[in-house]
Motif scaffolding. Structure first.
Motif, short mmCIF file in Angstrom:
data_model
loop_
_atom_site.label_atom_id
_atom_site.label_comp_id
_atom_site.label_asym_id
_atom_site.label_seq_id
_atom_site.Cartn_x
_atom_site.Cartn_y
_atom_site.Cartn_z
N LEU A 95 -2.40 -4.15 -3.64
CA LEU A 95 -1.02 -3.81 -3.29
C LEU A 95 -0.07 -4.94 -3.67
O LEU A 95 1.02 -4.70 -4.20
N ALA A 99 2.93 -4.62 -6.44
CA ALA A 99 4.17 -4.43 -5.69
C ALA A 99 5.38 -4.15 -6.59
O ALA A 99 6.18 -3.25 -6.28
N ILE A 102 4.91 -0.46 -7.88
CA ILE A 102 5.02 0.53 -6.81
C ILE A 102 6.44 0.55 -6.26
O ILE A 102 7.00 1.61 -5.96
N GLY A 103 7.05 -0.64 -6.14
CA GLY A 103 8.42 -0.70 -5.66
C GLY A 103 9.38 0.05 -6.56
O GLY A 103 10.32 0.72 -6.09
N VAL A 121 6.46 -3.03 -0.06
CA VAL A 121 5.05 -3.00 -0.48
C VAL A 121 4.35 -4.30 -0.11
O VAL A 121 3.20 -4.29 0.36
N ALA A 171 6.19 3.53 1.74
CA ALA A 171 4.95 2.75 1.86
C ALA A 171 4.69 2.37 3.31
O ALA A 171 3.56 2.46 3.79
N THR A 199 4.79 7.15 -4.18
CA THR A 199 4.46 5.91 -3.49
C THR A 199 3.16 6.07 -2.71
O THR A 199 2.29 5.20 -2.74
N LEU A 203 -0.45 4.01 -3.10
CA LEU A 203 -1.19 3.34 -2.04
C LEU A 203 -2.65 3.79 -2.04
O LEU A 203 -3.57 2.96 -1.95
#
Length: 495
Positions: A95, A99, A102-103, A121, A171, A199, A203
């Motif tokens: 993660l 980050a 994903i962000g 995240v 998240a 998102t 995860l």
């Protein structure tokens, strides 16, 4: 971006490729579109245009997820805690590594500023580390008795969990459930929001690649009522965890109560802020504005009713207006943007209705109070003064970038108004007097209290509400309590 006359920046689409990922459910270790053909569009709130579509579960998909969770629970429960810990720590590391990516996906589908999304995240990785350590220390105890008898208390995972999460923290909300369940040794079927599905998928991929066995973590999307009614009623599910609105929370709590299943309910609030006469009004206003406009005010713990002592009211309001007008509003992917759009048009319409009602009843709109022009679901940061007691915004959670300010002269009156609503999630106070701190601490009816700052949740301390804001706690040493059962064992020597 172009500049609107005045203070705000007009949101425009950011000229970058969206590369929004393909969406799927994750059931029994496999990514799937499900057994039906129903799908729901995912909308970019900064542009109002579709990003992709998410599959919606049919009953057969939910049954497959339940069966997988039952098998996965037996595997995960019996996995040595040291091995579980290594897997979960690896997921946390993934993660952190991912980050930024994903962000960015989170900003595309939810709208919040990229810096907020990346930070979210990173925080959930820390939360996972914390819960993982709590799982390693879910100790029982030995109780002294007489000769020939051993009396022990064991803490064991409760079983498969059904969890339901909203769209405002794509998240953060799912991870609170996933991290606690897996750290306690449970399996989980989680229905994340259909508005921010990518998102949640990201995860789950981190857990999958870290080595979580098939069936332990199952992700579904679907029509909320269909999914919740089916999962909660299933005898496979032993525990229900929900974050969302008070009305939906009451419905799910009722479904769970009908089959005697315990729950955690983290529901809405309407957080009061009491600004006492002994503080610097400009500094207090700056702190309050930072908290108010985080995630465009779409936070259950967002400060949302500002009670300001009459002697500093005007200075506080002037400073709050200046801080509000300095907020850079726009597409969350654009450099320098501090506040993105509201997550959807229904949210903007609700905020607009509350502001219009307050205005019609005599409140002064000191700044904002209207949509921003252009595409997307943007609403200006708004400050209301002289808000009458019968205004709907003082009863209904605004869940948006609106700050109603109310004068007070006696602290007892402010406390009474702060506690007058049926909510009790978060509350805030600003004072430099130790006796006033003690008074507010004793008097506020809220599960989360901050003095001289407007802070968010932290992994090492519990979060949760009083009254209609829910029950149970997430985070801290209490965060795994709902996911564990206590077993008393009395063992006597054979006769």
């Amino acid at each position: 971006m172009t500049t609107q006359p005045g203070i705000y920046e007009v949101p425009e689409p950011v000229a970058v490729a969206t590369d929004y990922p393909t969406l799927a459910m994750h059931i029994d270790g496999r990514w799937t579109d499900g057994s039906g053909d129903r799908r729901e569009a995912v909308i970019n709130p900064a542009t109002g245009t579709p990003l992709g579509s998410v599959p919606l579960a049919e009953k057969a998909d939910l049954d497959a997820a339940l069966a997988a969770a039952a098998r996965g629970y037996r595997i995960w429960r019996d996995t040595p805690v040291e091995r579980r810990s290594r897997i979960l720590r690896r997921a946390a590391d993934l993660l952190r590594e991912r980050a930024p990516q994903i962000g960015r996906v989170m900003t595309l589908e939810q709208g919040k500023a990229l810096s907020e999304a990346v930070g979210e995240v990173q925080r959930v990785a820390t939360l996972l580390d914390w819960d993982c350590e709590e799982g390693r220390r879910a100790y029982g105890r030995i109780i002294p008795t007489g000769p020939g008898e051993t009396l022990t208390v064991r803490r064991e995972p409760i079983g498969p969990v059904a969890a339901f999460t909203p769209w405002n923290f794509p998240a953060g909300s799912p991870m609170r459930k996933i991290a606690a369940a897996l750290s306690a040794g449970c399996s989980i079927v989680i229905k994340a929001s259909e508005e921010v599905p990518a998102t949640a998928c990201a995860l789950v991929r981190c857990f999958e690649e870290a080595g979580v066995p098939a069936g332990v973590l199952n992700l579904v999307f679907g029509v909320p009522a269909e999914v919740s009614e089916h999962l909660v009623a299933s005898p496979t599910i032993r525990f229900v965890a929900f974050t969302g609105s008070v009305p939906v929370g009451k419905k799910l709590a009722g479904l769970a109560a009908a089959v005697m299943k315990p729950t955690i309910m983290e529901l809405g609030g309407h957080a009061p802020v009491i600004i006492c006469d002994d503080v610097d009004p400009a500094a207090a206003a700056a702190a309050c504005a930072r908290g108010k406009y985080t995630n465009a005010g779409q936070v259950c713990t967002s400060p949302s009713r500002f009670f300001v002592h009459d002697s500093i009211h005007d200075e506080f309001v002037d400073a709050f207006v200046k801080a509000s007008e300095a907020v850079v509003v726009g597409d969350g992917l654009a450099p320098g943007v501090q506040m993105g759009p509201l997550a959807n048009e229904r949210r903007r319409a609700a905020v607009r209705r509350l502001v219009d009602d307050a205005r019609d009843r005599g409140a002064a709109v000191l700044t904002g109070g209207e949509d921003l022009p252009g595409p997307g679901f943007f609403y200006r940061p708004t400050v209301l003064a002289d808000v009458p007691a019968d205004a709907e915004i003082l009863r209904d959670e605004p869940f948006g970038p609106v700050a109603p300010v109310i004068r007070f002269r006696a602290l007892d009156d402010a406390i009474a108004q702060a506690n007058a609503l049926p909510y009790g999630l978060a509350a805030y106070g600003f004072t430099h007097r130790a006796d006033t701190v003690a008074r507010l601490t004793d008097a506020f009816e809220a599960g989360i209290l901050s003095i001289n700052h407007v802070g968010g949740s932290v992994p090492q301390a519990p979060s949760g509400g009083f009254k209609e804001s829910g029950h149970g706690r997430e985070g801290g040493s209490e965060g795994l309590d709902g996911y564990l059962v206590t077993k008393r064992v009395s063992h006597r020597l054979a006769i």
